[in-house]
Design a protein around this motif. Structure first.
Motif, mmCIF file in Angstrom:
data_model
loop_
_atom_site.group_PDB
_atom_site.id
_atom_site.type_symbol
_atom_site.label_atom_id
_atom_site.label_comp_id
_atom_site.label_asym_id
_atom_site.label_seq_id
_atom_site.Cartn_x
_atom_site.Cartn_y
_atom_site.Cartn_z
ATOM 1 N N ARG A 202 0.839 -1.201 0.000
ATOM 2 C CA ARG A 202 0.000 0.000 0.000
ATOM 3 C C ARG A 202 0.873 1.250 0.000
ATOM 4 N NH1 ARG A 202 -3.637 -1.602 3.496
ATOM 5 N NH2 ARG A 202 -2.349 -1.152 5.299
ATOM 6 N N LYS A 203 1.912 1.258 0.822
ATOM 7 C CA LYS A 203 2.819 2.409 0.911
ATOM 8 C C LYS A 203 3.528 2.675 -0.420
ATOM 9 C CE LYS A 203 6.833 4.095 3.417
ATOM 10 N NZ LYS A 203 7.843 3.822 4.426
ATOM 11 N N LYS A 204 3.909 1.609 -1.115
ATOM 12 C CA LYS A 204 4.646 1.734 -2.380
ATOM 13 C C LYS A 204 3.732 1.802 -3.603
ATOM 14 C CE LYS A 204 8.856 1.525 -0.799
ATOM 15 N NZ LYS A 204 9.889 2.499 -1.065
ATOM 16 N N GLU B 234 9.977 -7.867 -5.523
ATOM 17 C CA GLU B 234 10.173 -6.871 -4.470
ATOM 18 C C GLU B 234 9.403 -7.273 -3.203
ATOM 19 O OE1 GLU B 234 9.463 -2.079 -3.694
ATOM 20 O OE2 GLU B 234 9.067 -2.923 -5.672
ATOM 21 N N LEU B 235 8.166 -7.711 -3.363
ATOM 22 C CA LEU B 235 7.381 -8.151 -2.211
ATOM 23 C C LEU B 235 8.015 -9.371 -1.544
ATOM 24 C CD1 LEU B 235 3.770 -7.674 -3.601
ATOM 25 C CD2 LEU B 235 4.945 -6.262 -1.898
ATOM 26 N N GLY B 236 8.562 -10.268 -2.347
ATOM 27 C CA GLY B 236 9.253 -11.435 -1.796
ATOM 28 C C GLY B 236 10.487 -11.046 -1.004
ATOM 29 N N ALA B 237 11.244 -10.073 -1.516
ATOM 30 C CA ALA B 237 12.441 -9.611 -0.818
ATOM 31 C C ALA B 237 12.076 -8.953 0.508
ATOM 32 C CB ALA B 237 13.216 -8.638 -1.696
ATOM 33 N N VAL B 238 11.012 -8.160 0.502
ATOM 34 C CA VAL B 238 10.573 -7.497 1.730
ATOM 35 C C VAL B 238 10.082 -8.526 2.748
ATOM 36 C CG1 VAL B 238 8.819 -5.949 2.688
ATOM 37 C CG2 VAL B 238 10.057 -5.300 0.636
ATOM 38 N N ALA B 239 9.337 -9.519 2.295
ATOM 39 C CA ALA B 239 8.834 -10.554 3.195
ATOM 40 C C ALA B 239 9.987 -11.314 3.850
ATOM 41 C CB ALA B 239 7.925 -11.516 2.438
ATOM 42 N N GLY B 240 11.072 -11.513 3.116
ATOM 43 C CA GLY B 240 12.243 -12.205 3.656
ATOM 44 C C GLY B 240 12.979 -11.417 4.711
ATOM 45 N N LYS B 241 12.703 -10.120 4.802
ATOM 46 C CA LYS B 241 13.348 -9.265 5.804
ATOM 47 C C LYS B 241 12.434 -9.002 7.001
ATOM 48 C CE LYS B 241 16.114 -6.892 2.355
ATOM 49 N NZ LYS B 241 16.370 -5.628 1.674
#
Length: 77
Positions: free
Chosen positions: A4-6, A48-55
């Protein structure tokens, strides 16, 4: 929240968690999370969503497993 933010057009997200405790006795416990995401997303947005979820901060809370066993032998009186 991140999408939502992005401005990433996520319509729905389902999370599937699979647990594998077959190696738990040797100190390895596995959780596999699959995020099923729908929406008009590009491959780059999905990555990008996958990378964020991994963090995810929850990942940081999971300590490595250490098992310490002490064995003593004593003579009975």
């Amino acid at each position: 929240w991140y999408a939502r933010k992005k401005g990433i057009p996520v319509a729905d997200i389902h999370t599937v968690i699979e647990r594998d405790d077959s190696g738990e006795r040797s100190g390895t416990y596995r959780l596999a999370a699959t995020l099923q995401i729908s929406g008009d997303l590009t491959d780059a947005q999905l990555q990008e969503l996958g990378a964020v979820a991994g963090k995810c901060p929850v990942h940081q809370l999971q300590p490595p497993v250490t098992t310490e066993i002490t064995t003593q032998v004593a003579r009975l009186p």
